[in-house]
Design an enzyme around this catalytic site. Structure first.
Site, short mmCIF file in Angstrom:
data_model
loop_
_atom_site.label_atom_id
_atom_site.label_comp_id
_atom_site.label_asym_id
_atom_site.label_seq_id
_atom_site.Cartn_x
_atom_site.Cartn_y
_atom_site.Cartn_z
N SER A 1 24.20 30.21 -4.36
CA SER A 1 24.63 29.17 -5.30
C SER A 1 24.13 29.40 -6.72
O SER A 1 24.88 29.22 -7.69
CB SER A 1 24.16 27.80 -4.80
OG SER A 1 24.75 27.50 -3.55
N GLY B 1 8.63 28.78 8.10
CA GLY B 1 8.71 28.96 6.66
C GLY B 1 9.63 30.09 6.25
O GLY B 1 10.11 30.87 7.07
N HIS C 1 22.56 -8.06 0.35
CA HIS C 1 22.23 -8.52 1.71
C HIS C 1 23.50 -8.63 2.55
O HIS C 1 24.54 -9.04 2.04
CB HIS C 1 21.53 -9.87 1.63
CG HIS C 1 21.12 -10.41 2.97
ND1 HIS C 1 20.03 -9.93 3.65
CD2 HIS C 1 21.68 -11.36 3.75
CE1 HIS C 1 19.91 -10.58 4.80
NE2 HIS C 1 20.90 -11.45 4.88
#
Length: 454
Positions: free
Chosen positions: A15, A263, A437
């Site tokens: 990327s 890792g 809510h």
């Protein structure tokens, strides 16, 4: 004036490298070439974020069906067809890779489908032996899984291998306690695999907020992952029907597969960097300044190969900033402050931005606002899964220094919270915001009393 074959040569088609190449060529008119030895898209698209998130979706359906029954639906789920999923997954990755290649082609970038290494400060040599000179070289080769050396290490899989399995193992051992290990533990568990997870430390997700880490660990155990802390592997032996794993204490257990998620390390081996004068760090990372420039002025690096913040959106921003600075006449640095991230575990994700409670205490006096509760949806279904909402606040400035959420769709929530924290929102700004809510996220603006200070 010295003439070069190209203005920029990018090594790595992930990327960060692709973004830098596209911006330099498509927006700033530079002559750009890029070499990628495997598939375009890098770790994230081909063997990381994207296929992993699709597996997260796939593994969530059994729990959703169970929950549906609690809501009155006559629902059931059959066996998971890994082969059918693999076909769809491979097709999607092919589509994304084609999109990456199409973007480079449209920008006018010349792509070399081969390995490349640095011969000197302004020369790249392809595997074919062809040499290409460049005014600037950008290294964007990302990272690779790390597996320690021990007897039987050749029998283990890494996260790269999971997406290419011919069949799912019935019993799997995942070694590691980072986000990759935890994500795959919950994913494979959701797909019906019996999962054991070893981590040699005292708690998983080192580097994350301690309270959030404990919450995720409890959740993994609750969904059926056999999480063993303080556990490690001394040796692995191939035996009929599977792998025998021996621990440092002499204990033994058998599994069908062992996945190491211990890792990742910067992918710099064999690139010719040190011979070209590029300084590498302790883990093999390319040491760069705030402009992504290495110790050699004509060689820059972005993304995981620099081991700064190893996230795809960060690599993209670093690549874009590099292209604008060097070829666009618009000097700017990538911003590495207050970057949100998420751990995509199930049934709840961990979303985080800013300082942990532990790090914030080292900066100055703080107040902690936190709550843990059963959300309406799961409580109605009879589940005991709890969510965690936590704000770390400076006692002096009242700024919200960090936010940590463990909840379904926490990644979506933390992205929105990150905007407010990035803008410098105070606890009182949160308090003035009217609650929506009923929602889980409303708790972030209704936390009135600090649970801890110091």
């Amino acid at each position: 004036m010295t003439s070069f074959d190209v203005d920029l040569f990018v090594i790595g088609g992930g990327s960060g490298g692709v973004r830098a190449a596209r911006i330099a060529a498509g927006e700033h008119g530079a002559r750009v070439a890029l070499a990628e030895e495997y598939r375009m898209g890098g770790t994230c698209v081909i063997r990381g974020c994207v296929p992993k998130k699709l597996m997260v979706f796939a593994s969530s359906f059994p729990a959703a069906i169970e929950e549906a029954r609690a809501y009155g639906w006559q629902a059931s789920v059959g066996a998971f067809d890994w082969s059918a999923f693999r076909v769809r997954l491979d097709a999607e990755l092919d589509r994304l890779e084609a999109a990456y290649r199409g973007g480079l082609r449209s920008a006018g970038v010349t792509v070399h489908n081969t390995r490349a290494m640095i011969e000197d400060a302004q020369t790249v040599r392809l595997a074919s032996g062809e040499r290409i000179t460049a005014r600037q070289i950008l290294v964007a080769t990302g990272g690779r899984p790390f597996v320690p050396e021990f007897p039987g290490a050749e029998h283990v899989l890494t996260s790269n291998d999971i997406f290419k399995l011919e069949a799912l193992p019935a019993r799997v051992l995942i070694v590691g306690g980072g986000f990759i290990a935890c994500e795959f533990a919950s994913i494979l568990n959701g797909l019906g695999v019996k999962v054991t997870q070893y981590y040699r430390g005292v708690q998983i997700l080192r580097g994350f907020d301690d309270e959030a880490r404990a919450h995720v660990a409890h959740m993994l155990v609750d969904i059926g992952v056999d999480l063993r802390l303080g556990a490690d592997v001394a040796a692995i032996e191939k035996v009929p029907g599977g792998l025998r794993v021996r621990g440092p204490d002499g204990s033994e257990a058998e599994f069908d597969a062992v996945v190491y998620a211990t890792g990742r390390v910067p992918n710099t081996a064999g690139l010719g960097l040190e011979a070209a004068g590029v300084t590498l760090g302790r883990r093999g990372e390319i040491v760069v300044d705030e402009w992504s420039q290495s110790s050699v002025p004509t060689i820059h690096a972005v993304g995981d190969v620099t081991d700064r913040i190893n996230l795809t959106p960060v690599a993209i921003r670093e690549g874009h900033a590099f292209a604008d600075t060097i070829f666009g006449g618009m000097p700017r640095q990538a911003d590495h402050d207050l970057v949100a991230s998420a751990v995509f575990t199930l049934p709840s994700e961990l979303g985080t931005v800013g300082l942990t409670e532990e790090d914030a205490r080292r900066v100055g006096p703080i107040e902690i606002y936190a709550t843990s509760f059963r959300p309406m949806r799961s409580a109605f279904a009879g589940h005991n899964h709890k969510v965690l909402m936590k704000l770390v606040v400076s006692a002096e400035t009242r700024k919200v220094l960090g936010c940590h959420i463990v909840a379904p769709e926490a990644g979506e929530m933390i992205q929105m919270v990150a905007i407010a924290i990035k803008m410098g929102a105070t606890k009182e700004d949160f308090d003035r915001t009217c609650a929506l809510h009923p929602s889980m996220a409303e708790e972030l603006v209704t936390l009135r009393k600090a649970v801890r200070t110091g």
